[in-house]
Enzyme design. Structure first.
Site, PDB file in Angstrom:
ATOM      1  N   ASN A  13      44.617  32.725  12.881  1.00  0.00           N
ATOM      2  CA  ASN A  13      45.263  33.955  13.367  1.00  0.00           C
ATOM      3  C   ASN A  13      46.294  33.626  14.457  1.00  0.00           C
ATOM      4  O   ASN A  13      47.360  34.230  14.496  1.00  0.00           O
ATOM      5  CB  ASN A  13      44.223  34.950  13.886  1.00  0.00           C
TER       6      ASN A  13
ATOM      7  N   ARG B 201      28.153  35.254  32.789  1.00  0.00           N
ATOM      8  CA  ARG B 201      29.291  35.814  32.044  1.00  0.00           C
ATOM      9  C   ARG B 201      30.335  36.430  32.964  1.00  0.00           C
ATOM     10  O   ARG B 201      31.522  36.395  32.670  1.00  0.00           O
ATOM     11  CB  ARG B 201      28.791  36.902  31.095  1.00  0.00           C
TER      12      ARG B 201
ATOM     13  N   MET C 277      34.870  33.501  20.525  1.00  0.00           N
ATOM     14  CA  MET C 277      33.458  33.740  20.243  1.00  0.00           C
ATOM     15  C   MET C 277      32.589  33.928  21.493  1.00  0.00           C
ATOM     16  O   MET C 277      31.371  34.010  21.376  1.00  0.00           O
ATOM     17  CB  MET C 277      32.896  32.615  19.364  1.00  0.00           C
TER      18      MET C 277
ATOM     19  N   ILE D 149      31.432  36.333  24.667  1.00  0.00           N
ATOM     20  CA  ILE D 149      31.497  37.761  25.022  1.00  0.00           C
ATOM     21  C   ILE D 149      31.881  37.894  26.490  1.00  0.00           C
ATOM     22  O   ILE D 149      31.274  37.266  27.366  1.00  0.00           O
ATOM     23  CB  ILE D 149      30.160  38.473  24.724  1.00  0.00           C
TER      24      ILE D 149
ATOM     25  N   ASN E 254      41.827  42.840  19.570  1.00  0.00           N
ATOM     26  CA  ASN E 254      40.922  41.911  18.890  1.00  0.00           C
ATOM     27  C   ASN E 254      41.070  42.081  17.385  1.00  0.00           C
ATOM     28  O   ASN E 254      41.376  43.165  16.910  1.00  0.00           O
ATOM     29  CB  ASN E 254      39.477  42.234  19.308  1.00  0.00           C
TER      30      ASN E 254
ATOM     31  N   HIS F  21      38.829  41.747  13.927  1.00  0.00           N
ATOM     32  CA  HIS F  21      37.439  41.651  13.485  1.00  0.00           C
ATOM     33  C   HIS F  21      37.426  41.609  11.953  1.00  0.00           C
ATOM     34  O   HIS F  21      38.123  42.399  11.313  1.00  0.00           O
ATOM     35  CB  HIS F  21      36.655  42.866  13.998  1.00  0.00           C
TER      36      HIS F  21
ATOM     37  N   GLU G 281      35.261  48.667  26.905  1.00  0.00           N
ATOM     38  CA  GLU G 281      34.159  48.004  27.619  1.00  0.00           C
ATOM     39  C   GLU G 281      32.981  47.649  26.703  1.00  0.00           C
ATOM     40  O   GLU G 281      32.068  46.945  27.100  1.00  0.00           O
ATOM     41  CB  GLU G 281      33.707  48.879  28.784  1.00  0.00           C
TER      42      GLU G 281
HETATM   43  C1  GAR Z   1      38.546  35.426  11.962  1.00  0.00           C
HETATM   44  O1  GAR Z   1      38.051  35.770  10.696  1.00  0.00           O
HETATM   45  C2  GAR Z   1      38.280  36.549  12.947  1.00  0.00           C
HETATM   46  O2  GAR Z   1      38.381  37.826  12.376  1.00  0.00           O
HETATM   47  C3  GAR Z   1      36.851  36.268  13.329  1.00  0.00           C
HETATM   48  O3  GAR Z   1      36.804  34.864  13.449  1.00  0.00           O
HETATM   49  C4  GAR Z   1      37.750  34.289  12.562  1.00  0.00           C
HETATM   50  C5  GAR Z   1      38.630  33.338  13.350  1.00  0.00           C
HETATM   51  O4  GAR Z   1      39.468  32.624  12.507  1.00  0.00           O
HETATM   52  N1  GAR Z   1      36.493  36.935  14.537  1.00  0.00           N
HETATM   53  C6  GAR Z   1      35.291  37.443  14.758  1.00  0.00           C
HETATM   54  O5  GAR Z   1      34.364  37.334  13.981  1.00  0.00           O
HETATM   55  C7  GAR Z   1      35.137  38.177  16.090  1.00  0.00           C
HETATM   56  N2  GAR Z   1      34.024  39.058  16.056  1.00  0.00           N
HETATM   57  P1  GAR Z   1      40.699  31.808  13.068  1.00  0.00           P
HETATM   58  O6  GAR Z   1      40.191  30.930  14.222  1.00  0.00           O
HETATM   59  O7  GAR Z   1      41.168  30.978  11.911  1.00  0.00           O
HETATM   60  O8  GAR Z   1      41.743  32.775  13.531  1.00  0.00           O
END
Ligand code: GAR
Length: 217
Positions: free
Chosen positions: A18, A69, A94, A96, A111, A113, A151
């Protein structure tokens, strides 16, 4: 680097596909912005290598060396503020963060998802866990969501979504791969809207205003 250009901070933990989609969209001038920093919670994240190829400043911030955190969230916030970041993009990040983060960047953090929120979101719902939960549920559609970070965890106002049909012979891997292709389309598009000042949060809804003439592609 231009003075009035939106500065983006990208938080990553893994492959960074991404991040790559965002870099590509900026390089192709689809998004008027620059990435000022990429922060990773993992030392070996390939996302760091991707950023390095374009001379984008990177920082590895190990969550394990912070007592809790809150202090990790504060430290990340400080680094982003130092860079004058006006938009934070969580791109496969990853760890929180605490509510302090959303308070520090009100409606300035987004974000991606890998499911259609508000389904299949929340604590523990990341990466392959999301796709496994979708398959277990028997849902006929999954997809991806770009949303503002509030939040809560995966609860903020939704900017863009793309539905993807679940195939009969689907596995978590095939679903993840097919959804990722759409993530790479809707994430840069949402950032483009943000950078052009087209997003307006009204209650829990995000309105996408028409582009001003001469600014958008
Ligand atoms: C992506 O699929 C993103 O949507 C997910 O992690 C992957 C990262 O891929 N994010 C989550 O699950 C957040 N809750 P990338 O490092 O190749 O962008």
């Amino acid at each position: 680097m231009s003075k009035d250009l939106l500065k983006i901070g990208v938080l990553v933990s893994g492959n960074g596909s991404n991040l790559q989609a965002i870099i590509d969209a900026i390089r192709r001038k689809k998004i008027r912005a620059e990435i000022s920093i990429v922060i990773s919670s993992k030392a070996d994240a390939y996302a760091l290598t991707r950023a390095g190829k374009y001379q984008i400043p990177t920082l590895y911030m190990n969550p394990k060396i912070y007592p809790d955190r809150d202090s990790y969230t504060c430290a990340i916030t400080d680094e982003l503020k130092k860079k004058g970041v006006g938009l934070v993009c969580l791109a496969g990040f990853m760890s929180i963060l605490t509510p302090y983060f959303a308070q520090s960047f009100p409606w300035q953090t987004i974000n991606i998802h890998p499911a259609l929120l508000p389904a299949f979101g929340g604590v523990g719902m990341y990466g392959h866990h999301v796709h496994e939960a979708v398959l277990r549920s028997g849902a006929k559609y999954s997809g991806c969501t770009v949303h503002f970070v509030d939040e809560g965890c995966d609860t903020g106002p939704i900017i863009l979504q793309q539905a993807v049909k679940v195939q009969d012979d689907e596995t978590a891997e095939t679903l993840a791969k097919r959804i990722l292709k759409y993530e790479h389309k809707i994430y840069p598009l949402a950032i483009k809207y943000f950078a052009a000042g087209q997003l307006q949060v009204v209650g829990n809804r995000v309105l996408i205003k028409k582009a001003k003439k001469g600014r958008a592609e």
